[in-house]
Motif scaffolding. Sequence first.
Motif, PDB file in Angstrom:
ATOM      1  N   LEU A 148       0.840  -1.195   0.000  1.00 35.41           N
ATOM      2  CA  LEU A 148       0.000   0.000   0.000  1.00 35.41           C
ATOM      3  C   LEU A 148       0.882   1.254   0.000  1.00 35.41           C
ATOM      4  CD1 LEU A 148      -3.059   0.550   0.128  1.00 35.41           C
ATOM      5  CD2 LEU A 148      -2.809   0.893   2.582  1.00 35.41           C
ATOM      6  N   PHE A 149       1.956   1.177   0.764  1.00 30.46           N
ATOM      7  CA  PHE A 149       2.905   2.276   0.844  1.00 30.46           C
ATOM      8  C   PHE A 149       3.548   2.540  -0.524  1.00 30.46           C
ATOM      9  CE2 PHE A 149       7.063   4.091   2.288  1.00 30.46           C
ATOM     10  CZ  PHE A 149       6.545   5.244   2.848  1.00 30.46           C
ATOM     11  N   LEU A 150       3.872   1.458  -1.227  1.00 29.77           N
ATOM     12  CA  LEU A 150       4.450   1.570  -2.562  1.00 29.77           C
ATOM     13  C   LEU A 150       3.491   2.321  -3.491  1.00 29.77           C
ATOM     14  CD1 LEU A 150       6.961   0.681  -4.200  1.00 29.77           C
ATOM     15  CD2 LEU A 150       5.680  -1.347  -4.864  1.00 29.77           C
ATOM     16  N   TYR A 151       2.222   1.938  -3.412  1.00 30.32           N
ATOM     17  CA  TYR A 151       1.214   2.640  -4.224  1.00 30.32           C
ATOM     18  C   TYR A 151       1.127   4.102  -3.799  1.00 30.32           C
ATOM     19  CZ  TYR A 151      -0.665  -1.314  -6.795  1.00 30.32           C
ATOM     20  OH  TYR A 151      -0.826  -2.343  -7.670  1.00 30.32           O
ATOM     21  N   ALA A 152       1.217   4.343  -2.488  1.00 31.67           N
ATOM     22  CA  ALA A 152       1.131   5.711  -1.983  1.00 31.67           C
ATOM     23  C   ALA A 152       2.269   6.556  -2.553  1.00 31.67           C
ATOM     24  CB  ALA A 152       1.164   5.703  -0.458  1.00 31.67           C
ATOM     25  N   ILE A 153       3.476   5.974  -2.615  1.00 32.77           N
ATOM     26  CA  ILE A 153       4.621   6.711  -3.180  1.00 32.77           C
ATOM     27  C   ILE A 153       4.352   7.038  -4.646  1.00 32.77           C
ATOM     28  CG2 ILE A 153       7.078   6.601  -3.755  1.00 32.77           C
ATOM     29  CD1 ILE A 153       7.433   4.741  -1.358  1.00 32.77           C
ATOM     30  N   ILE A 154       3.850   5.997  -5.375  1.00 30.02           N
ATOM     31  CA  ILE A 154       3.578   6.214  -6.800  1.00 30.02           C
ATOM     32  C   ILE A 154       2.568   7.343  -6.974  1.00 30.02           C
ATOM     33  CG2 ILE A 154       2.497   5.165  -8.835  1.00 30.02           C
ATOM     34  CD1 ILE A 154       3.819   2.494  -7.865  1.00 30.02           C
ATOM     35  N   ILE A 155       1.521   7.305  -6.169  1.00 31.98           N
ATOM     36  CA  ILE A 155       0.481   8.335  -6.253  1.00 31.98           C
ATOM     37  C   ILE A 155       1.073   9.704  -5.892  1.00 31.98           C
ATOM     38  CG2 ILE A 155      -1.686   9.150  -5.207  1.00 31.98           C
ATOM     39  CD1 ILE A 155      -2.326   6.047  -4.872  1.00 31.98           C
ATOM     40  N   TYR A 156       1.882   9.697  -4.831  1.00 30.67           N
ATOM     41  CA  TYR A 156       2.485  10.952  -4.381  1.00 30.67           C
ATOM     42  C   TYR A 156       3.413  11.538  -5.445  1.00 30.67           C
ATOM     43  CZ  TYR A 156       5.715  14.025  -1.920  1.00 30.67           C
ATOM     44  OH  TYR A 156       6.496  15.089  -1.565  1.00 30.67           O
ATOM     45  N   ARG A 157       4.285  10.682  -6.030  1.00 36.52           N
ATOM     46  CA  ARG A 157       5.226  11.160  -7.051  1.00 36.52           C
ATOM     47  C   ARG A 157       4.468  11.709  -8.253  1.00 36.52           C
ATOM     48  NH1 ARG A 157      10.005  12.374  -5.111  1.00 36.52           N
ATOM     49  NH2 ARG A 157      10.579  12.705  -7.293  1.00 36.52           N
ATOM     50  N   THR A 158       3.414  11.006  -8.625  1.00 37.58           N
ATOM     51  CA  THR A 158       2.616  11.442  -9.770  1.00 37.58           C
ATOM     52  C   THR A 158       1.998  12.817  -9.488  1.00 37.58           C
ATOM     53  OG1 THR A 158       2.098   9.136 -10.194  1.00 37.58           O
ATOM     54  CG2 THR A 158       0.765  10.754 -11.356  1.00 37.58           C
ATOM     55  N   ALA A 159       1.431  12.944  -8.281  1.00 36.80           N
ATOM     56  CA  ALA A 159       0.815  14.215  -7.909  1.00 36.80           C
ATOM     57  C   ALA A 159       1.871  15.325  -7.848  1.00 36.80           C
ATOM     58  CB  ALA A 159       0.111  14.079  -6.567  1.00 36.80           C
ATOM     59  N   LYS A 160       3.074  14.942  -7.370  1.00 33.84           N
ATOM     60  CA  LYS A 160       4.150  15.925  -7.239  1.00 33.84           C
ATOM     61  C   LYS A 160       4.569  16.477  -8.620  1.00 33.84           C
ATOM     62  CE  LYS A 160       8.301  16.658  -4.500  1.00 33.84           C
ATOM     63  NZ  LYS A 160       9.489  16.751  -5.360  1.00 33.84           N
ATOM     64  N   ILE A 161       4.618  15.554  -9.606  1.00 30.63           N
ATOM     65  CA  ILE A 161       4.931  15.984 -10.969  1.00 30.63           C
ATOM     66  C   ILE A 161       3.875  16.989 -11.429  1.00 30.63           C
ATOM     67  CG2 ILE A 161       5.071  15.224 -13.381  1.00 30.63           C
ATOM     68  CD1 ILE A 161       6.269  12.571 -12.235  1.00 30.63           C
ATOM     69  N   GLY A 162       2.619  16.646 -11.101  1.00 32.86           N
ATOM     70  CA  GLY A 162       1.529  17.546 -11.455  1.00 32.86           C
ATOM     71  C   GLY A 162       1.689  18.915 -10.817  1.00 32.86           C
ATOM     72  N   ALA A 163       2.119  18.911  -9.572  1.00 33.34           N
ATOM     73  CA  ALA A 163       2.257  20.166  -8.831  1.00 33.34           C
ATOM     74  C   ALA A 163       3.297  21.080  -9.469  1.00 33.34           C
ATOM     75  CB  ALA A 163       2.602  19.877  -7.378  1.00 33.34           C
ATOM     76  N   PHE A 174      -4.767  11.542 -12.879  1.00 35.75           N
ATOM     77  CA  PHE A 174      -4.270  10.170 -12.994  1.00 35.75           C
ATOM     78  C   PHE A 174      -3.857   9.628 -11.624  1.00 35.75           C
ATOM     79  CE2 PHE A 174      -1.006   6.984 -14.198  1.00 35.75           C
ATOM     80  CZ  PHE A 174      -1.857   6.125 -14.885  1.00 35.75           C
ATOM     81  N   ALA A 175      -3.205  10.482 -10.830  1.00 32.89           N
ATOM     82  CA  ALA A 175      -2.814  10.051  -9.475  1.00 32.89           C
ATOM     83  C   ALA A 175      -4.057   9.658  -8.681  1.00 32.89           C
ATOM     84  CB  ALA A 175      -2.073  11.182  -8.767  1.00 32.89           C
ATOM     85  N   SER A 176      -5.111  10.490  -8.814  1.00 42.33           N
ATOM     86  CA  SER A 176      -6.340  10.191  -8.077  1.00 42.33           C
ATOM     87  C   SER A 176      -6.988   8.915  -8.594  1.00 42.33           C
ATOM     88  CB  SER A 176      -7.323  11.357  -8.193  1.00 42.33           C
ATOM     89  OG  SER A 176      -6.702  12.528  -7.735  1.00 42.33           O
ATOM     90  N   SER A 177      -6.908   8.704  -9.917  1.00 47.17           N
ATOM     91  CA  SER A 177      -7.480   7.475 -10.486  1.00 47.17           C
ATOM     92  C   SER A 177      -6.760   6.260  -9.933  1.00 47.17           C
ATOM     93  CB  SER A 177      -7.341   7.463 -12.004  1.00 47.17           C
ATOM     94  OG  SER A 177      -8.101   8.494 -12.537  1.00 47.17           O
ATOM     95  N   ILE A 178      -5.416   6.315  -9.937  1.00 45.74           N
ATOM     96  CA  ILE A 178      -4.655   5.181  -9.387  1.00 45.74           C
ATOM     97  C   ILE A 178      -5.113   4.929  -7.959  1.00 45.74           C
ATOM     98  CG2 ILE A 178      -2.356   4.406  -8.646  1.00 45.74           C
ATOM     99  CD1 ILE A 178      -2.407   4.360 -11.572  1.00 45.74           C
ATOM    100  N   PHE A 179      -5.256   6.033  -7.207  1.00 47.93           N
ATOM    101  CA  PHE A 179      -5.729   5.910  -5.834  1.00 47.93           C
ATOM    102  C   PHE A 179      -7.096   5.209  -5.805  1.00 47.93           C
ATOM    103  CE2 PHE A 179      -8.779   7.726  -2.856  1.00 47.93           C
ATOM    104  CZ  PHE A 179      -8.259   7.274  -1.663  1.00 47.93           C
ATOM    105  N   ILE A 180      -7.974   5.639  -6.713  1.00 49.67           N
ATOM    106  CA  ILE A 180      -9.322   5.044  -6.733  1.00 49.67           C
ATOM    107  C   ILE A 180      -9.262   3.553  -7.075  1.00 49.67           C
ATOM    108  CG2 ILE A 180     -11.526   5.017  -8.004  1.00 49.67           C
ATOM    109  CD1 ILE A 180     -11.141   8.141  -8.168  1.00 49.67           C
ATOM    110  N   TYR A 181      -8.461   3.202  -8.104  1.00 45.19           N
ATOM    111  CA  TYR A 181      -8.367   1.776  -8.479  1.00 45.19           C
ATOM    112  C   TYR A 181      -7.894   0.945  -7.293  1.00 45.19           C
ATOM    113  CZ  TYR A 181      -7.963   3.930 -13.179  1.00 45.19           C
ATOM    114  OH  TYR A 181      -8.139   4.674 -14.279  1.00 45.19           O
TER     115      TYR A 181
END
Lengths: 374, 659
Positions: free
Chosen positions: A287-302, A316-323
């Motif tokens: 779950l943590f691994l997914y959290a990092i992926i989501i965080y990095r993706t969001a960070k790129i967006g930021a 996309f980060a939010s979608s990954i989170f949703i999936y």
Amino acid sequence: MFQETALSGQITFFQKLRSLDYILLFCLLILGLISSLSMYSTEGGEVLYHTKSHVIRFIVFFSMMLIFSFVNLKLWHSIGYIFYFVVLCLLIWASLYGVKASGSQRWVDLYFINLQPSELMKVAIIMCFAKFYHRTQIHLVNSFKNIIVPMVVLIVPILLVVSQPDLGTSILIGLSGLVVLWLSGVNAKYFIYSSLILLISLPFVISFLKPYQKLRILTFFNPDRDPLGAGYQIIQSKIAVGSGGLSGKGFLKGTQSYLDFLPEKHTDFIFTLFSEEHGFIGSVLLLFLYAIIIYRTAKIGASARSFFGKLFCYGFASSIFIYVTVNMSMVLGLLPIVGSPLPIMSYGGSSMLATMIGFSVVMSTKIYQKQIIA
Amino acid sequence: MISGGSDTSYRKQSVVGRRMFILSAAKLVVFGGIIAQLFSLQINQNKKYLTLSDKNRLREWKLPPIRGDFQDFFGNTIAGNLKVYQLHIIPEQVENFNNLIIRVKDILELDQNTFSKIIKKKNSQKPWETLIISENLSWDQFVKINFYLHELSGVKPVLSVARSYPYNENYTHLLGYVAQASQKDLTNNDEIKKKHVPGLRVGKIGLERSLENDLIGMNGVQRYEVNAYGKRINQIDHIEGQKGKSIRLTVDTKIQQKCNELLKDRAGSISVMDIYTGDILAMHSSPSFDPNLFLYGISYENWEAIRNNPKKPLINRSITGLYPPGSTIKPIVALSALENNIISPNFKVNCSGKIEMYGQTYNCWKKEGHGVVNLRDALKVSCDTYFYEMSRRLGVDRLNETAKKFGLGNKVFNDIFNEEKVGLVPSTEWKKNALGRGWVLGETLITGIGQGYIQTTPLQLCLMTAQLANGGFKINPKVIVNKDDLTFEEIKFKMSENLEKKIQGPDFDNALVDLGTSSSKEDNLFNPLFRNQENVKFVLEAMFASTNEVRGTSYSSRIEDKKYQFAGKTGTSQVKRITEAQRELDLDISQIPYEDRDHALYIAFGPYKNPRYAMSIFIEHGGSGGSTAAPMAKKLFKVVIDQHEEREKFKQKNINFVA
């Protein structure tokens, strides 16, 4: 206009290479490795069909993602609508001439691959909306026209996917779309009103559901209603997860899995298998691994200057989170069983392809983060 | 345009940033929720789900328990477990089942009937379940299969156990037999239900049935891991079962075999009992059958042969056969008359061959009559006329009391054989209750010679004889050896102690009155059954005369050697009322249809000087007791007395030997 070209012209290949998000890439590789090992475990510790094709797909699509990362973000922006329409056409194609399997018609036979357009739609809808809101001025976001058009754009593919029938994917498409609408500034009251309407109309919606879908919802609220029938999957999944304990039964030692008590262990229930074998610690780490992926993706967006890139990354980060959330909640008995794969972990080419396309755009946003798209 | 653009762009950026922040916070909460659920399932409820997971994957297979043995007095196995060679196939593990089964059929030379049964069985079970091709391979077949084994992959020759009765028909009625447990067995006996596995053999009748719970043993358990479809994946655990209790019986195989030999081709029963310990040394009912036939399901032909045999081998005559005792009741009638002071031994009757009473003629078995006889003579020559007169004076109710005290009209064993019959000793009250009519005096007369309503089992007669022969004390008939059984010496001591008490205690007579009806055997065990022991001694002496003095009814069967000398009483009981015309004819036995012939009986005890054993011999439609039954006693007593020494020797060597 001149500035842009000058800016883009300045980026050399090595600069591009250097500006890739290596943490994100590393996390994706780790996830790919974990997923391959899990697939190996579903086959009882043998490299059989599923493991082989999963590994091949991961390698092929990951490489493809790396290559596509270098595609200029402008190009992604420019094909935003086209991509959506192509996928929409494929969806229509699928519902007309698609390949039938286990009671639903979801696949398009492309000779070299059986493509599931609904999976691609999960990304296409984000790209489409990102482009749409990129071009819409903020004070017009809540205008009547700008509410109706995205609604239609969202509802058409959802209806197509529901009719396949594939409730799970249509829900995921809907949620992905809604999350982008939310991010782009659509008035919160619309969300509140529509949720209220949905709640009121729920009984009517349920009456339109297919009997097996109704059964799944009933079963969710009381799995013991029919422990060998509809409740079987969720009961067995919970047994598998629960029996995993703190540190799990060990790699290749998940009894629920290798003795075939676990249903759909390659696809929707891959997390159950992982959780049974690696326990609470393993599950939290995943779950943590997914959290990092989501965080990095969001960070790129930021850090993206273009609104298209930003909105896509956030979306996309939010979608990954949703999936991830929907899949895990489902196998842990927090949500009813609807078909929803765990990104990259679950077996399935279209899902992997869609995810990797998404990450291509994310990487492209990273490389071209300073780029402004008119 | 540019500035406006950048303004909206800035506002857009801030909106999306703010909303993403809200969303991110929500995401954290949701991930927290998922972790909470993982924690709840995997940490809090781990035990519960671990149990459920084990319940999913582990299956136990009960193995058939190994049945306890039966041993005779000397510890020889009379019902044991035989190693049998079986042939198993697990169809799933066989590449081409049809080819294989045809090959096996050829090798074993199975007939078409058996073959189609196997195919039927195969189709009715799961492919991974063991298919038993043969439950009992002959050694030749076993060798042959092993020779071809390399080309019969998937075929497993297996060593298993099956019940065996090494003495075949000798112990059939005593032990009973085992066969596959039926639905009825399962519902009636929880122990069987608990331990049942397909193909389990349980006792169907006799001791095999009544001692089922001791014999059955404990199941072994194999624990397997199975997959979702119930297929065994691998063995996890194996718990050895426990063999059932071995039970040592009081029976003596040599004597039992002699009984079987004596009764060969006849319908009847012989029982031999230790008159002090109550040990049953032999109890045989004839004709018998081989209980081994029932093991693998009896064949139709064999079953029909047993069922249709006119001599009815399925009946255990010793305890379920009810017959009029005939003259073997006379010692009890005489004892009852003496005990009740109806007559003195000197009372005389003139027998003219018949007597007219209540307008009816009662015949003595001897047409020409016995002349003037006293009680001793009457017993010795079995004079019916004397007993008519004596019974008339005695009355049926007093006779009933004495007869019941000595073991007639009661079950010999309390609970061991549930098929055991009670028998019937009539009384006026009984007739009123059972038939609703008053007692007719004439019925007393025929009861006095053991005819009419009275019905006894051969074993009851044996017990009666034993309780007379030991001096008139109550004993406890038994077939099972127990560690705390009293020895002969201890019992003798108890009896003399009880006799002493009786002589000293004046109340003792009254206490004895309800003895016959008392259900609790233990209370009165080894207590005197008489009022005056002289009366018992008188009857025993008269029985001696009947066997060992000229004119005695079994004089020709006497043994003069003191070591073997015995005393007895013959009995010939009528099956049918004989008309005057028939009596005149005086037909030879061979001229009468089998079913109309008299039953021949003989009761005896010996050695006379120091009696230890009693026996009763009953031959259904055997003619007269003196000519048919008594000669058997002569042959049997030799064996019984010779075996006595063997038994004593064995007891000396194995003081605490039980089983």
